[in-house]
Motif scaffolding. Sequence first.
Motif: not given
Lengths: 674, 674
Positions: A376-377, B368, B370-371, B373-374
């Motif tokens: 998904h990212t 972070y 944003s990461f 989600g990985i």
Amino acid sequence: MRPVTSQGATGELALVSSLCGLISTSSFESMTSMSCAIHEGGELGYALAVSFGAVMDNPDLIVTCLIGDGEAETGPTAAAWHLTKYLDPVESGAVIPILHVNGFKISERTIFGCMDDKELICLFTGYGYQVAIVETLELIDIELASTLDWALGEIKKIQLAARSGKPILKPRWPMIILRSPKGWTGPKKVDGEFIEGSFRSHQIPVPNANKDEDHLRILQSWLQTYDPSRLLKDGMPAKSILDIIPEKDSKKLGQLKQTYDSYQPLNMPDWKNFAVEKFQHVSCMQETGKFLNEVVLNNPKSFRIFSPDELESNKLGDVLKNTGRNFQWDEYARANGGRVIEILSEHCCQALLSGYTLTGRTGLFPSYESFLGIIHTMMVQYSKFNKIAQDVKWRGDLSSINYLETSTWARQEHNGFSHQNPSFIGAVLNLKPEAARVYFPPDANCFLSTIHHCLKSRNYVNLMIGSKQPTAVFLSAEDAAEHCKKGASIWKFASNDGGHTPDVVIVGVGVEVTFEVVKAAELLRALLPDLRVRVVNVTDLMVLAAESHHPHALSHTHFQDLFTEDRPVCFNYHGYATELQGLLFERPRLDRISVKGYNEEGSTTTPFDMMLVNSVSRFDVAARAIKGATKHNEKVKEKLDEVLKEIEKRVLEVKQYISTQGKDPEDLYDMPKF
Amino acid sequence: MRPVTSQGATGELALVSSLCGLISTSSFESMTSMSCAIHEGGELGYALAVSFGAVMDNPDLIVTCLIGDGEAETGPTAAAWHLTKYLDPVESGAVIPILHVNGFKISERTIFGCMDDKELICLFTGYGYQVAIVETLELIDIELASTLDWALGEIKKIQLAARSGKPILKPRWPMIILRSPKGWTGPKKVDGEFIEGSFRSHQIPVPNANKDEDHLRILQSWLQTYDPSRLLKDGMPAKSILDIIPEKDSKKLGQLKQTYDSYQPLNMPDWKNFAVEKFQHVSCMQETGKFLNEVVLNNPKSFRIFSPDELESNKLGDVLKNTGRNFQWDEYARANGGRVIEILSEHCCQALLSGYTLTGRTGLFPSYESFLGIIHTMMVQYSKFNKIAQDVKWRGDLSSINYLETSTWARQEHNGFSHQNPSFIGAVLNLKPEAARVYFPPDANCFLSTIHHCLKSRNYVNLMIGSKQPTAVFLSAEDAAEHCKKGASIWKFASNDGGHTPDVVIVGVGVEVTFEVVKAAELLRALLPDLRVRVVNVTDLMVLAAESHHPHALSHTHFQDLFTEDRPVCFNYHGYATELQGLLFERPRLDRISVKGYNEEGSTTTPFDMMLVNSVSRFDVAARAIKGATKHNEKVKEKLDEVLKEIEKRVLEVKQYISTQGKDPEDLYDMPKF
């Protein structure tokens, strides 16, 4: 790649510059770094696999891909090294991976930086490469240039052999390991700490140049090492620099059509030729497979399918009728081309799809529902790149990026709880509305219409969700076309509101949960003929978004036409209830709306039990509908208790049957009759 | 691993059986397959890394991990082979990876199945292993047994050397490649198609045994090859089978404490010792780093931090004051232990954290924003395993699994759009309410209180989100403790409703967006002193869930106490607006509630511009508040246009300053005064 805001990446920058020089003088006309297309992949470690996607069906394209030794630690990169094994040298170009080993990440040492040459050569030879190491700093330009020439020669050898009908078995493609100090040519020391050759060169090596005299001097002497008087003249780049720029546009980096405007629309078959008769049970996927087989036949060089080895399991096997799996290490598939790549790495599939799409072609990523969340990212990164790219005038359109989810939580024959995860829907919903498209075609004909639309569309992220098991076909081809165009309609054949305001609206969004809604209507007709029920199906999820929040959002009037002004509305939703609730949020009179969806309950149980444990069975829908409708229908109110008891009784009967027989009662799936 | 429902995995089953036998007779008392703990990792390819997490700080534990050649294609597995490099043989145990090469996935051949011995040995030697290949089918039990003995010997050698102070440099740990046909010992052919040695043995090899005589015969003769009369006696396993079961419980697979009941609570320091004075700007992360340093000191063998090389960048560097990074390939860190592992693979970090937590210890994964989600599907798999494990009576508690997100979208100094992705919040929200915990501590003291609570808690998935940049401290230690306990409170110092019903409620959820809310209150006080504004902060997101939907959900009365019965409520939210809307959905009177959050807008711009482009700045909050309040306050209505114009003017001024100066006006971050 970590951002190149400063000295940290001097090594990389110097390298890119020298590459640019090389490329313009290279004998390979089409060699390019494809930097525009693949840079977005850096942060998540998938630039390498994106490069492989870019060269597929671009036989004259060679992409150099620079991989930092930090991002090389990521799983997606670690898997992507194998992708040469999926590259047929007849039909596709080549990638020259350059692993840039500078030894440090943001602050820790890197794995590859602490491996010696023997370890590195061994690892990458094992992956299938010929490895060249470039590390002589005094001669780095010459060494890199000659190494690239060697790489190009090796590629040409492999391609020539394959293209003259004598393919090399397991060809060993070239790769380059470049060792250079991190922050190379930057300041040696600042405040007594090493900068060049240390993690401290990451980001800002001279942080106080704007207030500290010493720092300012360090900055100045560093910048002077670039000898600006040689590089610039009268505020312009000097002639020696300008001369590096190739004359022909076609030789300029970033002016290759593949990098900015290469969209090739597909030659699409008419989906109605594949339509099926209504009132039978048909697998959406099986019919879609037949359609995709025709898409493959019509588009032998611009359509590919990337799948984590699930095509057959997802009942899409018909696409293999006229094409094969393109896996060069398999002796039976070798040098045979093939439109399908099945690697058990969702990351590789996603990156290949991205690279293929970004260079103008069209791809499809079919997957078990639960596994698309893995990427998904990556999908979000792709969308971010595309959002910004759309703002750039000189960029052309791209094909949409297409996802097909099946083997969903709603049918857990033998997998179970670990295979239940519809969260990719939410990931697409969070994208900008300009790009986000989520479809739940309720039957095979609607699915055909939807996939036809998606494969023709541009610049979207399309997510299509359907069933691989035979499910009821409710709509003829013509009705399906009309329904998909509208995105949502009243299903009159299942409603008994006679076109007037009903007592309750029941709504299905998703194949199996819609079948339950229709069966609930049938049940209610039998138990409570006085109850006026309207059945609605939503195939295009985005029509539900609050007015003006999405291009597909229904106007207030249309929303009311479907869902009335004030009657209870019971949504039976395939995904997590909260995401649909969020979507509906600014619609008026939410207190009359209830949503049920997948609720993280389940096991290796029967299909119907999955409906029961997540409260989306026909019985749950019927009970919600009756309870809601008591407000508007006195006759219903009177019979409420009696009918609820009857429903409870039936639930118990079914549960007992399932627990004793280990399967669902067969008549449960009879086509509903009204 | 694909599900073992049938013959497909005969090879694997046979192997596991022979392993069990081996283990019980092994000279290594503690060797175990840890199958309960790590099986959940199979589907996403991270069982290998989970195994490494399990043996960390378990010096006498050896875990064998069976990796199918399908899942070995995944990125997470491809990266995990490097994890021996993060294993200090003094303090940790060992993993024996067994790559089971049977050549096929569901229907496509595997990469590893098409690699010859030389290729495989080269690859895994490059990864750093000694490779043994087991493939002699006629002697497979003996060969595997002796190979495992060899592996145990090699492990013992490495451990002994390290534990007697003479560690082997870059020790080459053993790994085993087991080649056996897929579906080995199953039916040879069904309906003329090969089953044994083919992908057709995946899942159900004799599908029609219940209706086809031929199939039934095949099934029967297949099952008879197991010689049931030898295995069973009087409906019970025969003595020869029962004798295999070890006498001592401690030697029984699955009865090792690590697999079912090994929770060790941390020795926690008092967070109030680290509290800071209010009304100053302090980095939540810097203070948290100091606190974590103490946690490390207090718990030298049961607490670890797994980070994708972002500790320093996330300003948590203080944890390295008394411990190091445990990277054995780095000559300066070698054989030095260390509580921190920094590998640029979120998949490895997550799997190590899972393995470490599942075996009773406590870990932290800072990243972070944003990461994370990985690894969202890995986190979901972990939670599914844990949900089921909680239902099992004999299983003990586990530490919660702890995530810390910083470097969020709200402060994009030099990264930009690619680094903006708060979607992990939604992933946690979709978990069962029993496990899902999401915290937005609004300042450093609240963050300390929250992380203290999380590290002590059990069986949850804790997500804490904070800022690494200095931000305003609003609450004293005592107030912070009280606020965190409640989950949400009225901030009286910023409100002017005098304890009565206000005209409007403005609510911050998240550090930066809460600061904007407080500044909006300050602005409104100046522009519209007649407007009665209530300021609320929510630190525990789950209190907002509709009543009874979450254990933390506020009762209806408490919700009304904070948010009034009918006044407009403006939420300023850190995540995507739709997820908060979904959470609030069944709260009454939603038409008065509006939510703004991160809206996929941004770039490498200033912090305040990020607030502006996502419509969560103080000006946006103030404008929403005024517009909403006109309904309840006539005086406000009169001044509406005038005040809105003034706000617009100020927005323009700030925008102009940012666009000309490239930074935010400095007074923008002055502590609000009331």
